[in-house]
Write a protein that holds these residues in place. Structure first.
Motif, PDB file in Angstrom:
ATOM      1  N   GLU A  42       5.097   1.822 -24.021  1.00 47.81           N
ATOM      2  CA  GLU A  42       4.990   2.962 -24.025  1.00 47.81           C
ATOM      3  C   GLU A  42       3.951   3.835 -22.836  1.00 47.81           C
ATOM      4  OE1 GLU A  42       3.876   5.165 -27.379  1.00 47.81           O
ATOM      5  OE2 GLU A  42       5.710   3.623 -28.240  1.00 47.81           O
ATOM      6  N   ARG A  43       3.561   3.336 -22.773  1.00 48.43           N
ATOM      7  CA  ARG A  43       3.437   3.645 -20.680  1.00 48.43           C
ATOM      8  C   ARG A  43       4.187   5.303 -20.179  1.00 48.43           C
ATOM      9  NH1 ARG A  43       1.726  -1.356 -17.308  1.00 48.43           N
ATOM     10  NH2 ARG A  43       3.677  -2.071 -19.113  1.00 48.43           N
ATOM     11  N   VAL A  44       5.493   4.909 -20.229  1.00 43.47           N
ATOM     12  CA  VAL A  44       5.805   5.056 -19.860  1.00 43.47           C
ATOM     13  C   VAL A  44       6.585   4.891 -17.966  1.00 43.47           C
ATOM     14  CG1 VAL A  44       8.032   7.731 -19.922  1.00 43.47           C
ATOM     15  CG2 VAL A  44       6.536   7.044 -21.708  1.00 43.47           C
ATOM     16  N   SER A  45       5.825   5.302 -17.738  1.00 45.06           N
ATOM     17  CA  SER A  45       6.172   5.231 -16.272  1.00 45.06           C
ATOM     18  C   SER A  45       4.984   4.619 -15.438  1.00 45.06           C
ATOM     19  CB  SER A  45       6.417   6.579 -15.346  1.00 45.06           C
ATOM     20  OG  SER A  45       5.211   7.139 -15.572  1.00 45.06           O
ATOM     21  N   LEU A  46       5.001   3.934 -14.195  1.00 39.83           N
ATOM     22  CA  LEU A  46       3.843   3.690 -13.251  1.00 39.83           C
ATOM     23  C   LEU A  46       4.044   3.979 -11.685  1.00 39.83           C
ATOM     24  CD1 LEU A  46       3.348  -0.245 -14.194  1.00 39.83           C
ATOM     25  CD2 LEU A  46       2.632   1.989 -15.533  1.00 39.83           C
ATOM     26  N   ARG A  47       2.941   4.065 -11.450  1.00 39.26           N
ATOM     27  CA  ARG A  47       2.851   4.611 -10.292  1.00 39.26           C
ATOM     28  C   ARG A  47       2.450   3.244  -8.846  1.00 39.26           C
ATOM     29  NH1 ARG A  47      -0.102   9.944 -10.530  1.00 39.26           N
ATOM     30  NH2 ARG A  47      -1.659   9.195 -12.199  1.00 39.26           N
ATOM     31  N   HIS A  48       1.762   3.918  -7.886  1.00 39.48           N
ATOM     32  CA  HIS A  48       1.627   2.628  -6.831  1.00 39.48           C
ATOM     33  C   HIS A  48      -0.190   2.400  -7.568  1.00 39.48           C
ATOM     34  CE1 HIS A  48       4.337   4.561  -4.060  1.00 39.48           C
ATOM     35  NE2 HIS A  48       4.290   2.841  -3.547  1.00 39.48           N
ATOM     36  N   GLY A  49      -0.070   0.966  -7.034  1.00 40.28           N
ATOM     37  CA  GLY A  49      -1.092   0.415  -7.678  1.00 40.28           C
ATOM     38  C   GLY A  49      -0.898  -0.210  -9.451  1.00 40.28           C
ATOM     39  N   PRO A  57       0.709  -0.822   0.141  1.00 42.74           N
ATOM     40  CA  PRO A  57       0.112   0.035  -0.264  1.00 42.74           C
ATOM     41  C   PRO A  57       1.118   1.362  -0.321  1.00 42.74           C
ATOM     42  CG  PRO A  57      -0.685  -1.515   1.634  1.00 42.74           C
ATOM     43  CD  PRO A  57       0.491  -2.029   0.891  1.00 42.74           C
ATOM     44  N   GLU A  58       0.331   2.474  -0.499  1.00 41.89           N
ATOM     45  CA  GLU A  58       1.455   3.785  -0.991  1.00 41.89           C
ATOM     46  C   GLU A  58       1.290   4.239   0.815  1.00 41.89           C
ATOM     47  OE1 GLU A  58       1.322   8.038  -3.490  1.00 41.89           O
ATOM     48  OE2 GLU A  58      -0.936   6.477  -3.612  1.00 41.89           O
ATOM     49  N   GLU A  59       0.783   3.896   1.252  1.00 38.29           N
ATOM     50  CA  GLU A  59       1.415   4.605   2.856  1.00 38.29           C
ATOM     51  C   GLU A  59       1.999   3.970   3.235  1.00 38.29           C
ATOM     52  OE1 GLU A  59      -2.293   1.530   3.688  1.00 38.29           O
ATOM     53  OE2 GLU A  59      -1.986   3.996   1.617  1.00 38.29           O
ATOM     54  N   GLN A  60       2.568   2.535   3.422  1.00 33.84           N
ATOM     55  CA  GLN A  60       3.534   1.297   3.873  1.00 33.84           C
ATOM     56  C   GLN A  60       4.469   1.766   2.968  1.00 33.84           C
ATOM     57  OE1 GLN A  60       1.584  -1.937   4.615  1.00 33.84           O
ATOM     58  NE2 GLN A  60       0.346  -1.179   5.231  1.00 33.84           N
ATOM     59  N   SER A  61       5.104   2.943   2.053  1.00 36.64           N
ATOM     60  CA  SER A  61       6.105   2.430   0.852  1.00 36.64           C
ATOM     61  C   SER A  61       6.940   3.015   1.640  1.00 36.64           C
ATOM     62  CB  SER A  61       4.596   3.328  -0.477  1.00 36.64           C
ATOM     63  OG  SER A  61       6.530   2.756  -1.490  1.00 36.64           O
ATOM     64  N   LEU A  62       8.415   2.654   0.730  1.00 34.22           N
ATOM     65  CA  LEU A  62       9.249   2.667   1.082  1.00 34.22           C
ATOM     66  C   LEU A  62      10.078   3.613  -0.628  1.00 34.22           C
ATOM     67  CD1 LEU A  62      11.462   1.205   3.233  1.00 34.22           C
ATOM     68  CD2 LEU A  62      10.274   3.937   3.801  1.00 34.22           C
ATOM     69  N   TRP A  63       9.241   3.208  -1.942  1.00 36.01           N
ATOM     70  CA  TRP A  63       9.394   3.975  -3.198  1.00 36.01           C
ATOM     71  C   TRP A  63       9.446   5.701  -2.880  1.00 36.01           C
ATOM     72  CZ3 TRP A  63      11.665   2.269  -7.061  1.00 36.01           C
ATOM     73  CH2 TRP A  63      11.444   2.939  -8.176  1.00 36.01           C
ATOM     74  N   GLN A  64       9.470   6.222  -3.277  1.00 37.75           N
ATOM     75  CA  GLN A  64       9.698   8.074  -3.869  1.00 37.75           C
ATOM     76  C   GLN A  64       9.589   7.810  -5.493  1.00 37.75           C
ATOM     77  OE1 GLN A  64      12.736   8.648  -1.753  1.00 37.75           O
ATOM     78  NE2 GLN A  64      11.841   9.011   0.059  1.00 37.75           N
ATOM     79  N   GLY A  65       8.467   8.407  -5.784  1.00 31.09           N
ATOM     80  CA  GLY A  65       8.306   8.627  -7.701  1.00 31.09           C
ATOM     81  C   GLY A  65       7.605   7.222  -8.625  1.00 31.09           C
ATOM     82  N   GLU A  66       8.170   7.469  -9.430  1.00 24.84           N
ATOM     83  CA  GLU A  66       7.900   6.741 -10.189  1.00 24.84           C
ATOM     84  C   GLU A  66       8.899   5.427 -11.112  1.00 24.84           C
ATOM     85  OE1 GLU A  66       5.816   9.139 -13.240  1.00 24.84           O
ATOM     86  OE2 GLU A  66       4.308  10.301 -11.858  1.00 24.84           O
ATOM     87  N   CYS A  67       8.393   4.429 -11.403  1.00 19.18           N
ATOM     88  CA  CYS A  67       8.776   3.647 -11.665  1.00 19.18           C
ATOM     89  C   CYS A  67       9.374   3.992 -13.451  1.00 19.18           C
ATOM     90  CB  CYS A  67       8.524   2.044 -11.629  1.00 19.18           C
ATOM     91  SG  CYS A  67       9.043   0.889 -12.299  1.00 19.18           S
ATOM     92  N   PHE A  68       9.736   3.729 -14.837  1.00 19.58           N
ATOM     93  CA  PHE A  68      10.282   3.855 -15.740  1.00 19.58           C
ATOM     94  C   PHE A  68       9.313   2.321 -16.552  1.00 19.58           C
ATOM     95  CE2 PHE A  68      12.674   3.027 -19.439  1.00 19.58           C
ATOM     96  CZ  PHE A  68      12.356   3.969 -20.431  1.00 19.58           C
ATOM     97  N   VAL A  69       9.468   2.734 -17.483  1.00 14.67           N
ATOM     98  CA  VAL A  69       8.225   1.195 -17.923  1.00 14.67           C
ATOM     99  C   VAL A  69       9.054   1.455 -19.210  1.00 14.67           C
ATOM    100  CG1 VAL A  69       6.888  -0.153 -16.863  1.00 14.67           C
ATOM    101  CG2 VAL A  69       6.235   1.282 -18.027  1.00 14.67           C
ATOM    102  N   PHE A  70       9.832   0.228 -20.570  1.00 14.50           N
ATOM    103  CA  PHE A  70      10.381  -0.166 -21.528  1.00 14.50           C
ATOM    104  C   PHE A  70       8.951  -0.109 -22.401  1.00 14.50           C
ATOM    105  CE2 PHE A  70      13.412  -0.901 -18.830  1.00 14.50           C
ATOM    106  CZ  PHE A  70      14.863   0.117 -19.772  1.00 14.50           C
TER     107      PHE A  70
END
Length: 275
Positions: free
Chosen positions: A236-243, A221-234
């Motif tokens: 056409e979506r380019v990046s993904l967020r939590h969930g 869950p985002e409220e428990q996450s230590l991830w900061q920012g977005e995740c690049f994917v290879f």
């Protein structure tokens, strides 16, 4: 098999498996035919060390192709990360035979023989929050620039091929006062190969995030996450967020770097702005 989705969109399956293919070239055309028959698009890489790639299509189409892949030698337990895209994120289907399914340039590294310890997403926070743990982001510099885990070391490497030289050059300072090394990447393949490399370099207590950032963003869950920012994917979506929700990034067409929408590319000489 992907779960049925109530929301509209296209299924996306990110996958890899380190296994032994004696003749990957012989697998290329049958696999391409299976994808084209099912209407699946994306990219699959084959090498003597296994298979890697991301494909997209309807649920039945993906299930058909994944069944074909799982029938390949050593692929019965293929681990797949599923997400969705609002539209087809690939323009065509490509199956390529390469020297490595993820290029490190270390021919003696074999993740089927020696690899680090998998850590499930729900156990990851405790590991990387431990002051005895060195956390390394094994991705490329432009990926790290838009998101990473809190406290992770950024090698600032433009290519995964540069990772071994970077580690060897900085080994002493990196490992000073650390008992464990934890590494991560988008879907798991680069950090898994990196743990194999570190073990070959004499580092025994190494860990990698099972399913990579994608599974972490899906399960934690985002409220428990230590991830900061977005995740690049290879794709056409380019990046993904939590969930695994679509991110806010666009791509610079000339050089392929992720940019904030409307941002002028600071690297590409054309100066093109993201759409």
């Amino acid at each position: 098999m992907p779960a049925a989705r109530a929301e509209p969109g296209v299924g996306v399956a990110a996958l890899y498996q380190f296994t032994r293919f004696d003749d990957p070239e012989a697998l290329k055309e049958p696999l391409l035919a299976a994808c084209e028959t099912a209407g699946v698009k994306g990219t699959l890489l084959l090498a003597c060390e296994g298979i890697n790639g991301t494909i997209a299509g309807g649920d039945k189409a993906l299930a058909s192709v994944l069944g074909t892949i799982r029938a390949l030698p050593g692929c019965a337990d293929l681990d797949v990360k599923f997400s969705t895209a609002p539209a087809m994120p690939f323009q065509r289907m490509k199956v390529r035979v390469k020297r490595e399914i993820v290029t490190m340039g270390e021919p003696d590294i074999d993740p089927t023989l020696s690899v680090g310890t998998y850590v499930d997403p729900h156990d990851w926070n405790a590991l990387i929050a431990d002051p005895d743990t060195l956390v390394i982001d094994t991705r490329n510099d432009y990926e790290v620039a838009i998101g990473t885990f809190a406290g992770a070391v950024d090698p600032a490497t433009p290519s995964f091929r540069d990772f071994p030289a970077w580690f060897r050059a900085h080994r002493e300072e990196l490992l000073a006062g650390k008992k464990k090394v934890a590494m991560f990447c988008t879907g798991g393949i680069r950090c898994e190969k990196s743990t194999s490399f570190l073990r070959s370099e004499g580092v025994d207590e190494v860990y990698h995030l099972r399913g990579g950032i994608l599974r972490y963003l899906e399960q934690v869950p985002e409220e428990q996450s230590l991830w900061q920012g977005e995740c690049f994917v290879f794709d056409e979506r380019v990046s993904l967020r939590h969930g695994l929700e679509p991110g806010t990034r666009a791509i610079c067409r000339p050089c392929g770097r992720p940019l904030a929408r409307g941002e002028a590319c600071p690297v590409c000489e054309s100066g093109n702005a993201a759409p």
